[in-house]
Design an enzyme around this catalytic site. Sequence first.
Site, PDB file in Angstrom:
ATOM      1  N   ARG A  57       0.917  -1.430   0.134  1.00 58.81           N
ATOM      2  CA  ARG A  57      -0.029  -0.056   0.241  1.00 58.81           C
ATOM      3  C   ARG A  57       1.145   1.198   0.178  1.00 58.81           C
ATOM      4  NH1 ARG A  57      -2.851  -3.312   3.355  1.00 58.81           N
ATOM      5  NH2 ARG A  57      -4.694  -4.007   2.176  1.00 58.81           N
ATOM      6  N   CYS A  58       1.852   1.088  -0.575  1.00 61.88           N
ATOM      7  CA  CYS A  58       2.654   2.640  -0.971  1.00 61.88           C
ATOM      8  C   CYS A  58       2.289   3.507  -1.783  1.00 61.88           C
ATOM      9  CB  CYS A  58       3.571   1.872  -1.892  1.00 61.88           C
ATOM     10  SG  CYS A  58       4.095   3.527  -2.704  1.00 61.88           S
TER      11      CYS A  58
ATOM     12  N   ASP B 282      -5.959  -6.066  -4.277  1.00 61.61           N
ATOM     13  CA  ASP B 282      -6.723  -5.410  -4.932  1.00 61.61           C
ATOM     14  C   ASP B 282      -6.069  -4.241  -5.461  1.00 61.61           C
ATOM     15  OD1 ASP B 282      -9.397  -3.933  -6.117  1.00 61.61           O
ATOM     16  OD2 ASP B 282     -10.026  -3.073  -4.712  1.00 61.61           O
ATOM     17  N   GLY B 283      -5.276  -3.534  -4.367  1.00 61.99           N
ATOM     18  CA  GLY B 283      -4.780  -2.713  -4.522  1.00 61.99           C
ATOM     19  C   GLY B 283      -3.403  -2.569  -5.155  1.00 61.99           C
ATOM     20  N   SER B 284      -2.625  -3.534  -4.799  1.00 63.69           N
ATOM     21  CA  SER B 284      -1.623  -3.713  -5.636  1.00 63.69           C
ATOM     22  C   SER B 284      -1.808  -3.959  -6.844  1.00 63.69           C
ATOM     23  CB  SER B 284      -1.220  -4.807  -5.387  1.00 63.69           C
ATOM     24  OG  SER B 284      -0.803  -4.645  -3.944  1.00 63.69           O
TER      25      SER B 284
ATOM     26  N   ILE C 173      -5.131 -13.530   1.239  1.00 64.50           N
ATOM     27  CA  ILE C 173      -5.433 -14.430   1.802  1.00 64.50           C
ATOM     28  C   ILE C 173      -7.563 -14.551   2.212  1.00 64.50           C
ATOM     29  CG2 ILE C 173      -3.676 -14.415   4.066  1.00 64.50           C
ATOM     30  CD1 ILE C 173      -5.490 -13.331   6.188  1.00 64.50           C
ATOM     31  N   ASP C 174      -7.701 -13.474   1.797  1.00 65.02           N
ATOM     32  CA  ASP C 174      -9.577 -13.358   1.327  1.00 65.02           C
ATOM     33  C   ASP C 174      -9.599 -15.085  -0.004  1.00 65.02           C
ATOM     34  OD1 ASP C 174      -9.038 -11.758   2.946  1.00 65.02           O
ATOM     35  OD2 ASP C 174      -9.257 -10.013   1.132  1.00 65.02           O
TER      36      ASP C 174
ATOM     37  N   ARG D   1     -14.867 -25.477  28.335  1.00 69.08           N
ATOM     38  CA  ARG D   1     -15.102 -24.011  28.251  1.00 69.08           C
ATOM     39  C   ARG D   1     -15.281 -24.306  26.178  1.00 69.08           C
ATOM     40  NH1 ARG D   1     -16.047 -21.886  33.021  1.00 69.08           N
ATOM     41  NH2 ARG D   1     -14.206 -22.278  33.997  1.00 69.08           N
TER      42      ARG D   1
ATOM     43  N   GLY E 113      -9.647 -12.649   6.908  1.00 68.06           N
ATOM     44  CA  GLY E 113     -10.590 -12.708   5.370  1.00 68.06           C
ATOM     45  C   GLY E 113     -11.329 -11.120   5.031  1.00 68.06           C
TER      46      GLY E 113
END
Length: 170
Positions: free
Chosen positions: A9-10, A40-42, A86-87, A122, A130
Amino acid sequence: GGTVIGSARCQDFRTREGRLKAARNLVKRGITNLCVIGGDGSLTGADTFRAEWSSLLAELVKVGGITAEEAKKSSYLNIVGMVGSIDNDFCGTDMTIGTDSALHRIMEIVDAITTTAQSHQRTFVLEVMGRHCGYLALITALACGADWVFIPESPPEDDWEDHLCRRLTE
């Protein structure tokens, strides 16, 4: 990768000035082929860079950033885009780069807390990565035999809390 080396995200690349600097660096080094692995950004950034390439070179020649000969040698830019997310939410792919390793790490955590949950009788709630895609949550739930899973693609009904509490006391 990009997060570790500081290229994720540069912010500079989001501006034309940043893309001009990148274009000049590529031309000066004789680089005409890029392999962009990202989300998406890249991939959006790579597509913008591709679309602007000719005008970036023309502007660099005009301001003296590169010579006309350098521009001619670099008149083309080949870009290969590979989805690295990873999504696992990119249409047309079986599994994106990063999904399998993310699932592996999640399952390691599930294995680690399962024994603790059982010994203490428990219930544990685990949130996985994601963003807006429930793939990892769904596959993790299937792989570990979870009793309940929430995914963004299928939001829970209004009374989910009561239903969950009833299931836990059965």
